[in-house]
Every structure is written in structure tokens, then in C-alpha cells.
Design an enzyme around this catalytic site. Structure first.
Site, PDB file in Angstrom:
ATOM      1  N   GLU A  37       0.815  -1.196   0.011  1.00 11.44           N
ATOM      2  CA  GLU A  37      -0.007  -0.011   0.078  1.00 11.44           C
ATOM      3  C   GLU A  37       0.951   1.169  -0.022  1.00 11.44           C
ATOM      4  O   GLU A  37       1.871   1.385   0.791  1.00 11.44           O
ATOM      5  CB  GLU A  37      -0.863   0.082   1.468  1.00 11.44           C
ATOM      6  N   ARG A 263       5.467 -13.174   9.664  1.00  8.97           N
ATOM      7  CA  ARG A 263       5.886 -11.703   9.537  1.00  8.97           C
ATOM      8  C   ARG A 263       7.134 -11.705  10.356  1.00  8.97           C
ATOM      9  O   ARG A 263       7.465 -12.186  11.112  1.00  8.97           O
ATOM     10  CB  ARG A 263       4.672 -11.048  10.263  1.00  8.97           C
ATOM     11  N   LYS A 273       4.407   0.637   9.310  1.00 11.10           N
ATOM     12  CA  LYS A 273       4.477   1.920   8.600  1.00 11.10           C
ATOM     13  C   LYS A 273       3.756   3.054   9.438  1.00 11.10           C
ATOM     14  O   LYS A 273       4.467   4.208   9.413  1.00 11.10           O
ATOM     15  CB  LYS A 273       3.900   1.814   7.218  1.00 11.10           C
TER      16      LYS A 273
END
Ligand code: ATP
Ligand code: MG
Length: 562
Positions: A37, A263, A273
Site C-alpha cells: 500500500e 511476519r 509503517k
């Protein structure tokens, strides 16, 4: 399979699945994608996903798409898009012609939503977000059907069209998938798939005021692109039934499969982020590419090589359970790479002047230094020597213990590649601070060994005062003092910022061969670590060097001492 993912190493579970699907003929060609994103810069966690997706494509002679998952216009921008492309390229991967944006599919996604409505599988719901939460139920209790759930197809089509045409204010309603309010998986309890958002989009401008939700958009984007294996992190495991439901319900011609891997978490840092953005916005760091940040751009500016990041991703492997990786593993990866390739140079970080009293004032000579003592093929360079030199402040001690094999009055040391010198006298300023040493050298020891065979244990580095280059040097420590800055739910992670994460030295001195260094060069400053020019703040007149990493894992040593 190519050799890049070493053949001796057993395949990770994802590569096993891919090998199986190729062998069985389920797929002739593998297509993966990396779907960031564009709401921030990429970090080392993304590097894991990039190495996986692009790595698999490379190993199988196929392609990996770069797709911007740009469905949340308020937080996204083209600045981030460009930074992400730059980072992926820098890591050494290429998407070829396969650059896509979820926003390219907005028309198709809208049509799929209409189809769902026509199938009686989606409805416009007017519950507000709080009511929706109440109706949703909990992990132990089923939800309740929305009072708007049984609207007719016509009514839903009309309302969705009003949503699309901007006739309904934000927050008044949303399009929901009609699945099962009693599903044990809460994500299947009629999730929202489209919302009204009257925000301009960095690519589609004001064309849309409704935007699709991740769960609706992602699977269909994968499908449109013919992705075979949609690889994501473990927290999306519960989203998989919804991924499949959308594709099954719409009976799409192809049905990519989603697989989840662990992850990456690294201690002494934060990885999301959203949190990195807070550090940038509140000026805790100098920007997304601050050399202390584990963003790809920060690591690049710090001096990490793409090879070291790829090696790191290889070392940590691809597990199915979340785990924490020690920061030392990342540091070791870059240290291993630089140890092989970085030329050695002499640099004095905290200079102390030394006058060699029996060396003629007007004399200068060139000594020969090796660029890599273990690799003669890397050659040699000249090193100018004269009467005044600088040595490291910490290489002198006034009341030195017996085992201090460096400078102290009456002791002899070897100047690397130069001569044996003996400290004769200490000069201090009014405050008692040592500001200069007077030494004598033995002219018969050029190169560093004594013809009479006397033993001199200590060797120290030095730089000629007449020829040295003044520079700023930045030493970095971890950005956080806590192993897991997120551990305490009552405390903000920023409370654990390390106030000493950056130390700037302004009077360091480099040997003159470094005059032509560029930010792409990396050096070992002997005894000090690995360094490179800062690509942003450095100039020819005012060079600034970053320490990439120390020579040894100083943290591991500290732990052992305890
Ligand atoms: P963040 O939480 O940092 O914002 P994200 O998952 O929201 O990360 P995206 O831009 O959506 O960021 O991620 C793009 C891809 O990178 C996704 O497939 C995601 O699973 C993967 N990814 C993100 N963070 C990590 C991580 N820490 N380890 C491995 N893969 C990651
Ligand atoms: Mg995300």
C-alpha cells in the site's frame, strides 16, 4: 530451479507447495505479486516479502507483479509510489512490464460488486459503525442480522448507484457482503466491501467517491492478474475464507490461492509503517531514510548492500510461526558481506596529535598499505607519513595497566604500515586535558618490524596531520532501548526511543585516499567498523561518514559479560 536459492538447503514450505503445483501440472507457470500500500516507505519486513515473491519468480523463470494496493486515498501518495519502486529496484528485482495499481481495476471491481448484489449476495446497510459493531457479536456469541439485510436486489442496486454517484454522505451507508452473521469467523459476518469516501485519489482524482475494502479488492486484483500463489503474512489467515468466498461466489475464471507466512519482527525496532510515520512526523528521526530506521531507504543510506539484505532474508527463512529475529542477525549479514568486499583504510575518529620529534620537519614519505590484508589481489595504496600525525585518543593512557599495549609514556607501539614509535612526553592544556604526545620513532623499523627482532605487541592506526581529511562521522546505536518497544500497552512506543542513538563526531580525520570516495563505496576503517559517505548530507567540502556497523557484535559481547 536456479542456483540462487541454494540447492543444498531444503525448500521452505511455500517453495515446496510451488514445486508440487508445477510437478502435478496444476500450474505451468507461476505468477506472484508484491502488493504494497503506498502509504509509507518500505521496511525490512517488506524486504522479506519482496525476496520471497520476486525470488520465486526468478527461480522459476516467471514473473512477479508489483501492484500498488491503493484503495485508501487519504493516506496514499505518489511520493510513496516512487519510493517503493526505487527500493524494489535497488534490491535488485524487476517487475518488467508488470506494474499495476488496484485503482486500475476500480471499474471492474465496481461491476463485480454489482454482480454480487444481483446474485443476492451483497446489500447496502445503513447501520453506523458503532451499531455494526454491536450487531457483529463476539468471538463467543453469534452476530445479529442487520435490519437492512433483506432488501430487494433492485433496492440495493439503486442505493449502490446513489453511493457511487455521490448522492449519499460519507458514513451513512456501506455495501456489505451477505455471508453469515453466525459464522465462527467474525470476518465472515457480512463484512463491508465498499465504503463512501469523498476523498481525491492520487491516480483517479475525483472519479470515485466509493472505494473497495481490502478483502474485496485483493482477491479480485489477484484474479484479474492471473496470480497463482498469493503470499501474505499470517495475520491474514482468517481473511482466507473471505478471499475464497468472493471468488467462489462470483465464479471467477481463475482462483488464486492464498498462503500465509510468518511476519518478520526484529527486536529493538518497530516495523509498522504507521509507527514509522509517527517517528518521521514528530521529528524523532530525520526522515524515512534516516540511517537508524530499518526502512529499505534508511538501510541503503546507512550503507547496507542489497546483497546483505537478501542474505539476511535467506538466513531467517520462511516459517509458519511468528518469531522475533535478533537485530544482531541483520548486522551480521552486512558485516559478512563487507568483510569480504570493503577495502581497509585508516581513519582516526577522535584525534590526538602526535609529534615525532626526531623526524625532520620538512620530510615526507610514502608508505605502502594493503587494501585487504587477506586479499592481496585487492592491491595496495600509498600512505603519506610526516612529523605530525593523529592517533586515536583512546590509544593513549596516562596510568596504563601492564597489559595496555598502546601508547603511554615510555612504551613503544607500532604505527600500522609505518614505524615503531615510543611515547616520550605528554602535553596538557590548562585544564589538564591531554592535547599532544611527543614521541620518537626508530628509523630502522620502516614497515613496522624491528631488525633486532624486539617484540612490540600493540599496533595502532594513525593519519598524517598534513595530509589527512577532516570529516564528520556519525555513529549509530539502536533506535530503541527496549527489545520490544510495543510490549507495554499502557506506554507509547516512543517512550522507549534511545536518546543516544546518534552520536556525531566533528573532528575525525581520514587518510587522503578517501578524498575520491563516493556514497556507493564502503570501507572498513581499521579497528572502527564499516563506513560509507552519507548520500544526503555529505559534500566534497564537508564529508560526512556513517558507520554502517561495528567490526564485531558489541551487543553480544556485552550480554556475555553480564
Ligand atoms: P505495515 O503493517 O508495516 O504497514 P503492511 O502489511 O500494512 O505493513 P503493505 O504495504 O500492505 O504493508 O504490505 C505489502 C506486503 O508486504 C504484504 O504482502 C505484507 O504481508 C508484506 N509485509 C508487510 N510487513 C511485513 C513483515 N513485517 N514481514 C513480512 N512481510 C511483510
Ligand atoms: Mg497494509
Amino acid at each position: 530451479m536456479s542456483t540462487e536459492n541454494s540447492t543444498e538447503k531444503p525448500l521452505d514450505f511455500i517453495r515446496q507447495i510451488i514445486a508440487r503445483d508445477l510437478k502435478s501440472g496444476k500450474h505451468k507457470r507461476i505468477v506472484t505479486r508484491f502488493p504494497p500500500e503506498p502509504n509509507g516507505f518500505l521496511h525490512i519486513g517488506h524486504a522479506k516479502s519482496i525476496c520471497l515473491n520476486f525470488g520465486i519468480a526468478r527461480e522459476n523463470d516467471s514473473v512477479c507483479h508489483l501492484r500498488f494496493d491503493d484503495t485508501n486515498p487519504g493516506k496514499e501518495s505518489t511520493e510513496y509510489v516512487e519510493a517503493i519502486k526505487n527500493d524494489v529496484r535497488w534490491l535488485g528485482f524487476s517487475w518488467g512490464e508488470h506494474l499495476y495499481y488496484a485503482s486500475d481495476y476500480f471499474d471492474q471491481l465496481h461491476d463485480f460488486a454489482v454482480q454480487l448484489i444481483q446474485l443476492g449476495k451483497a446489500y447496502v446497510c445503513h447501520l453506523d459503525s458503532e451499531e455494526m459493531r454491536d450487531y457483529r457479536g463476539t468471538l463467543t456469541e453469534p452476530g445479529k442480522n442487520s435490519p437492512y439485510r433483506d432488501r430487494t436486489v433492485e433496492e440495493n442496486l439503486a442505493l449502490f448507484s446513489q453511493m457511487k454517484n455521490g448522492e449519499l454522505p460519507e458514513g451513512t451507508c456501506a455495501l456489505r457482503a451477505k455471508i453469515d452473521m453466525a459464522s465462527p469467523n467474525i470476518l465472515m459476518r457480512d463484512p463491508v466491501i465498499y465504503r463512501i469516501m469523498k476523498t481525491s485519489h492520487h491516480r483517479t482524482g475525483d472519479k470515485w467517491c466509493i472505494y473497495p475494502m481490502y478483502d474485496f479488492c485483493h482477491c479480485l486484483s489477484d484474479m484479474i492478474e492471473g496470480i497463482t500463489h498469493s503470499l501474505c503474512t499470517l495475520e491474514f489467515e482468517n481473511n482466507r475464507p473471505l478471499y475464497d468466498w468472493v471468488l467462489d461466489t462470483l465464479k471467477t475464471p481463475c482462483h488464486p490461492r492464498q498462503y500465509e507466512f510468518a511476519r518478520l519482527n526484529i527486536n529493538y525496532t518497530v516495523m509498522s509503517k504507521r509507527k514509522l510515520l509517527q517517528l518521521v512526523d514528530n521529528n524523532h528521526v530525520q526522515g524515512w531514510d534516516d540511517p537508524r530506521m530499518l526502512t529499505i531507504s534508511g538501510l541503503r543510506r546507512r550503507g547496507y548492500t542489497p546483497a546483505s539484505i537478501k542474505n539476511f532474508c535467506d538466513i531467517i527463512g520462511m516459517g509458519k510461526r511468528d518469531s522475533w529475529i535478533d537485530m544482531g542477525v541483520l548486522e551480521n549479514a552486512v558485516r559478512d558481506d563487507l568483510n569480504e568486499h570493503a577495502p581497509r583504510v585508516l581513519a582516526v575518529l577522535r584525534p590526538l596529535k602526535v609529534v615525532i620529534t626526531n623526524y625532520p620537519e620538512d620530510k615526507e614519505e610514502e608508505l605502502i598499505a594493503q587494501n585487504h590484508p587477506q586479499k592481496p589481489e585487492m592491491g595496495t595504496r600509498p600512505l603519506p607519513f610526516c612529523r605530525e600525525i593523529y592517533v586515536e585518543e583512546t590509544d593513549f593512557m596516562e596510568d596504563a595497566p601492564r597489559k595496555f599495549f598502546r601508547l603511554s609514556v615510555g612504551r613503544e607501539v607500532r604505527l600500522r604500515y609505518a614505524y615503531l614509535v615510543t611515547c616520550q612526553e605528554v602535553i596538557k592544556d590548562d585544564t589538564g586535558k591531554v592535547i599532544e604526545l611527543r614521541c620518537t620513532y626508530d628509523p630502522d623499523t620502516r614497515g613496522g618490524s624491528a631488525p633486532d627482532g624486539r617484540k612490540v605487541k600493540g599496533t595502532i592506526h594513525w593519519v598524517s596531520a598534513r595530509h589527512g581529511i577532516r570529516t564528520q562521522v556519525r555513529l549509530y546505536d539502536r533506535l530503541f532501548t527496549a527489545e520490544n518497544p510495543d510490549m507495554d500497552k499502557d506506554k507509547d512506543f516512543k517512550e522507549f526511543l534511545n536518546p543516544e542513538s546518534l552520536q556525531s563526531l566533528h573532528d575525525s580525520i581520514l587518510e587522503p585516499s578517501l578524498a575520491d570516495a563516493t556514497p556507493d563505496d564502503r570501507f572498513q576503517f581499521e579497528r572502527q567498523g564499516y563506513f560509507c559517505l552519507d548520500s544526503k548530507d555529505s559534500s566534497k567540502e564537508n564529508p560526512v561518514f556513517n558507520r554502517i556497523v561495528t567490526l564485531r557484535d558489541s551487543w553480544a559481547r556485552m550480554k556475555k559479560k553480564k
